[in-house]
Each structure stands twice: as C-alpha cells, then as structure tokens.
Design a protein around this motif. Structure first.
Motif, PDB file in Angstrom:
ATOM      1  N   SER A   1      19.504  12.189  -9.758  1.00 55.67           N
ATOM      2  CA  SER A   1      19.905  11.676  -8.447  1.00 55.67           C
ATOM      3  C   SER A   1      19.243  12.456  -7.324  1.00 55.67           C
ATOM      4  O   SER A   1      18.782  11.870  -6.338  1.00 55.67           O
TER       5      SER A   1
ATOM      6  N   GLU B   1      20.445   2.951  -9.802  1.00 57.18           N
ATOM      7  CA  GLU B   1      19.726   4.188  -9.551  1.00 57.18           C
ATOM      8  C   GLU B   1      20.536   5.420  -9.935  1.00 57.18           C
ATOM      9  O   GLU B   1      19.969   6.512 -10.045  1.00 57.18           O
TER      10      GLU B   1
ATOM     11  N   HIS C   1      15.489  11.658  -6.639  1.00 59.54           N
ATOM     12  CA  HIS C   1      15.139  10.492  -5.825  1.00 59.54           C
ATOM     13  C   HIS C   1      14.799  10.887  -4.386  1.00 59.54           C
ATOM     14  O   HIS C   1      14.146  10.115  -3.673  1.00 59.54           O
TER      15      HIS C   1
ATOM     16  N   GLU D   1      13.982  10.669   3.059  1.00 57.84           N
ATOM     17  CA  GLU D   1      14.701  10.043   1.948  1.00 57.84           C
ATOM     18  C   GLU D   1      16.217  10.213   2.100  1.00 57.84           C
ATOM     19  O   GLU D   1      16.984   9.306   1.749  1.00 57.84           O
TER      20      GLU D   1
END
Length: 227
Positions: free
Chosen positions: A125, A225, A128, A146
C-alpha cells in the motif's frame, strides 16, 4: 413556486418531518428482503436477477479475497440507484444532490479500503505512493503528489455524484420553465422544447443509473489496490 432554481435542492419539511428522511426510507420499502414465508413472484425474481448481475459485474475487477465486500457494495449501489431514480419523480426530493450526504458515503467507504490495505499489506500500500524507478531528486515531489491524489479520491467521488445529478435536475427545471412560459405565446416552439425535455428526462434516467454504478465501481477499484 421556487424563489430560485436551487431551492429545489433544499430539504423541505412536511408537518415538521424533513422530506430527506422519508426519501432515505424508500429504498428498503421498494426492495424488501424475502423470507421463507413468501412465494417467489415475477417481481422478486427480476429483482434477484438484477442484483446478481450487478454483483457479478462489481466483483469482476476484485480478487477472491475481496468478494466478502460484495454485500456492502451491492447494497450501496442498490440504495444509490433507488434514490437517484426516485428523485426524478414529481414532488420528491433527491438526497444524493446534497454534497454532505455523498461525502458521508464516500469518505467512510474510501477510508475502509485504505485501512484494509494498511492492515493486510502495509508495504504494498505504501509502495503505491512512489512509482518504481523514480529518480532520487523527484522522490519527495512524487510522494506529495501521490498522497494528494490518494486523499482527493473521496472528494472526487462525492463531487462527481453531486454535480451530475444537480446539473441534470437544473437542466430539466430550466427546460420545463421555458415550456410553461412559451406555451401561451409560442405554442409550436413550446412543443419542440417539450420534446427536448422528454429526451432530457430519458438522459437523466440513464445518468441516475450510470452514476450509481460508477460510484461503486470506483470503490471496487480502490479496494482492489488494497487487497
């Protein structure tokens, strides 16, 4: 008569009871839960077929470990679909035109997907937030970008649903006002605008269904995700 076109989005009251409460109670009434004492009729069969179809479509992009979310996501989509369609009926109120309600649905669901990812796969996680192969000088900038993109997701979910439904209701309101205003003086033009109003209503029906599906589908992608 509305003082402004935006007055239709203010929650009215009947005998001191907010109409938004009655609007939110309508989906459970329309979609009752069958039990062993009921005989299966055509309407119940059709409802179950549609629910199964939507559930299969929602679970396609999700791994098998995320299928336990199917009940929550299908229920959310059914509620949004029912509220959006009921809001197109005359003398009704659409709760999903309120940003506060949509954000109240988007933020907890988005936060649940993020917390699931942090609990089950912390490293993946967090990965990402930084694409692989990023040059060292760009690492702080990309992490900020991000992170901002991650935090803005619930806002995008809520604003998208609110904006699409509000725009459609305003357009229908403006067109119907033009039809009533022009009817005594320019009957032919009023009839032509009335045909356009009918087409707009059909388009708004499609938008109401699509936006409910898109809202839950994006939540499914966010969940994928993090599992």
């Amino acid at each position: 008569m509305n003082l402004t076109f935006f007055d239709q989005f203010m929650s009215p009251q009947i005998l001191g009871i907010p109409l938004i409460t009655m609007a939110l109670l309508m989906p459970p009434i329309i979609f009752p839960t069958p039990n062993n004492r009921w005989l299966t009729n055509r309407l119940s069969t059709l409802q179950m077929w549609m629910v199964n179809l939507f559930t299969k479509q929602l679970m396609l992009p999700i791994n098998k470990t995320g299928h336990k979310w199917s009940l929550t996501l299908t229920t959310l989509m059914t509620m949004l679909l029912a509220i959006n369609l009921l809001g197109l009926l005359p003398y009704t109120f659409t709760p999903t035109t309120q940003l506060s309600m949509n954000m109240g649905l988007a933020i907890p669901m988005w936060l649940a997907t993020v917390l699931t990812g942090l609990r089950n796969q912390l490293t993946t996680s967090l990965a990402h937030l930084l694409p692989e192969g990023t040059p060292t000088p760009l690492i702080p900038i990309l992490i900020i970008i991000e992170t901002t993109s991650l935090l803005i997701r619930p806002l995008a979910l809520g604003v998208r649903l609110t904006a699409n439904l509000t725009a459609g209701h305003l357009l229908i309101q403006l067109t119907s006002t033009a039809v009533l205003t022009l009817l005594p003086t320019m009957t032919t033009l009023s009839i032509m605008i009335g045909i356009i109003l009918l087409l707009l209503t059909i388009l708004e029906l499609a938008v109401a269904m699509i936006q409910a599906y898109v809202f839950v589908l994006l939540l499914c992608l966010y969940l994928q995700e993090n599992i």
